[in-house]
Design a protein around this motif. Sequence first.
Motif, PDB file in Angstrom:
ATOM      1  N   GLY B  30     -37.138  26.684  57.892  1.00  0.00           N
ATOM      2  CA  GLY B  30     -35.804  27.279  57.790  1.00  0.00           C
ATOM      3  C   GLY B  30     -34.874  26.576  56.821  1.00  0.00           C
ATOM      4  O   GLY B  30     -33.685  26.882  56.764  1.00  0.00           O
ATOM      5  N   THR B  31     -35.391  25.622  56.035  1.00  0.00           N
ATOM      6  CA  THR B  31     -34.491  24.851  55.167  1.00  0.00           C
ATOM      7  C   THR B  31     -33.823  25.736  54.118  1.00  0.00           C
ATOM      8  O   THR B  31     -32.714  25.440  53.683  1.00  0.00           O
ATOM      9  N   LEU B  34     -32.096  29.285  56.714  1.00  0.00           N
ATOM     10  CA  LEU B  34     -30.867  29.040  57.468  1.00  0.00           C
ATOM     11  C   LEU B  34     -29.669  28.888  56.549  1.00  0.00           C
ATOM     12  O   LEU B  34     -28.567  29.339  56.861  1.00  0.00           O
ATOM     13  N   ASP B  35     -29.882  28.253  55.418  1.00  0.00           N
ATOM     14  CA  ASP B  35     -28.833  28.128  54.420  1.00  0.00           C
ATOM     15  C   ASP B  35     -28.369  29.525  53.989  1.00  0.00           C
ATOM     16  O   ASP B  35     -27.164  29.811  53.932  1.00  0.00           O
ATOM     17  N   LYS B  38     -26.487  31.224  56.864  1.00  0.00           N
ATOM     18  CA  LYS B  38     -25.132  30.698  57.046  1.00  0.00           C
ATOM     19  C   LYS B  38     -24.172  31.290  56.030  1.00  0.00           C
ATOM     20  O   LYS B  38     -22.999  31.498  56.320  1.00  0.00           O
ATOM     21  N   GLY B  39     -24.679  31.569  54.831  1.00  0.00           N
ATOM     22  CA  GLY B  39     -23.836  32.145  53.785  1.00  0.00           C
ATOM     23  C   GLY B  39     -23.747  33.662  53.844  1.00  0.00           C
ATOM     24  O   GLY B  39     -23.059  34.264  53.021  1.00  0.00           O
TER      25      GLY B  39
END
Lengths: 165, 350
Positions: B30-31, B34-35, B38-39
């Motif tokens: 998820g590196t 997830l980023d 989140k955006g």
Amino acid sequence: MNHSISLTVNGVRRDIELDDPRVTLLDLLRERLHLTGTKKGCDRGQCGACTILIDGRRINSCLTLAVSHDGADILTIEGVARGDQLHPLQAAFIAHDGLQCGFCTPGQIMSAIGLINEGQAGDDPERIREAMSGNLCRCGAYSGITEAVLDVQNSLAEANQRRSA
Amino acid sequence: MKTFDYVRPASVSDAVAAATEPGAAYLAAGTNLLDLMKGGITRPDRLVDITRVPGLDRIEPMPDGGLRIGALVRNADLAHDAEFARSYPSVAEALLSGASAQLRNAATVGGNLLQRTRCAYFYDTASACNKREPGSGCDARIGENRLHAVLGWSDACIATHPSDFAVPLVALDAVVEIAGKTGRREVALEDFHRLPGDTPERESVLEPGELLVALRLPAEARGFSAHARYLKVRERTSYAFAVVSAAAALRIENGAIRDARLALGGVAAKPWRARSAEKLLEGQRPDAASFRRAAEAALADAKPSGDNEFKIELAQRVLVRALLLALAGTPKRVPALPASPFSSPAGAFA
């Protein structure tokens, strides 16, 4: 839907009910377990302030969901000292002025513990700088940070040498 | 972040079944995902967490001498696998050139290949981006575009693929294994990523629900291990995406190049194999002149997509430098500290 997870955090087992799968490991530590030593800097994996160890490996806790870590063994900055006895890296950061404002320091120290666990950098400052590049320090204490890590690496190497001699 | 359902299948077939619904996305480390979530750039309705699917985290030798790498192997574990680093040193070097130690500890090899572009307009939901929102336009064309593509771009999209790892892999003829509802298939990594054309939102040949399960390196690629390097130029020394990068691998016999493998990163929407340059090198003496001719051939079709004409010359110089580093030989200590443009080709870091 609720998700039950069980974590070992700094040696203590914690059973947690998550009512929302969106909770990151960082938010779980800070908001649910009140372990606020792990810092939220960028929250996007760019600054390293949220670095913790999972099963001995350093990762960015902001970029991972708590729900996917059922069963994990987690170490945060709150778990590294033994009572009043500082971890060697904590002592070295003080001795070498490896900080100014201190906000990035928990992440720096957790990252440095991970680096030493990895055993790849040795006593080469070039490799230590490369291996610590995921931790930003806006005060610019980098030279002190590198010296602190190098110092602990060298003491470990000496101790190992004495043991094998 | 938008809410989503979270499911954790226990097998590849369960995972594929769970991800077939529209709006589903696979989650590994998820590196990147997830980023993006989140955006608000990616808004999945369901995450299919494949991290507990057994069998996807192995590095296995193949009977034919090749190597099979499960999609869930962590970048750091692969880079530091001693046998892997000895056999495919430029791939290990590329892995260690990417991201930070924390991210490499988490990120998987499958996720690395499937990561999205770092184009700032793709990341900014207030900007027009055909990749994020097909048909909305491309603000990068009239914006900050000095880091954008010089090869294979289209009017619809000028973004680049950010992976370092994929660059030597494509040079060394890696293959990906894909699982889907109707069974398994294999695709050469060179054909896995798509150029943007009119559909920049389609970045790979994966069909909805398909899962990348493994990556394979052929035995033949080991033949380059004595002369294989990866050189990455970036805007700071560490922890930055490539402006331009190059993977160069040579087999040298009797003072001549028997075989060359070349690829460029940071120049296109996919890792860019430079086959015409490889052909030019075959049978040649390995020297700066033949390397320069090859580099010119590699960039012959390049054209700027904005304020990035400099990348065409830069890519040629990086390719020449990578070839000189490869000629000097793979460093004795592998995985190497990633090569730097500031080190001499004679091997200051060797």
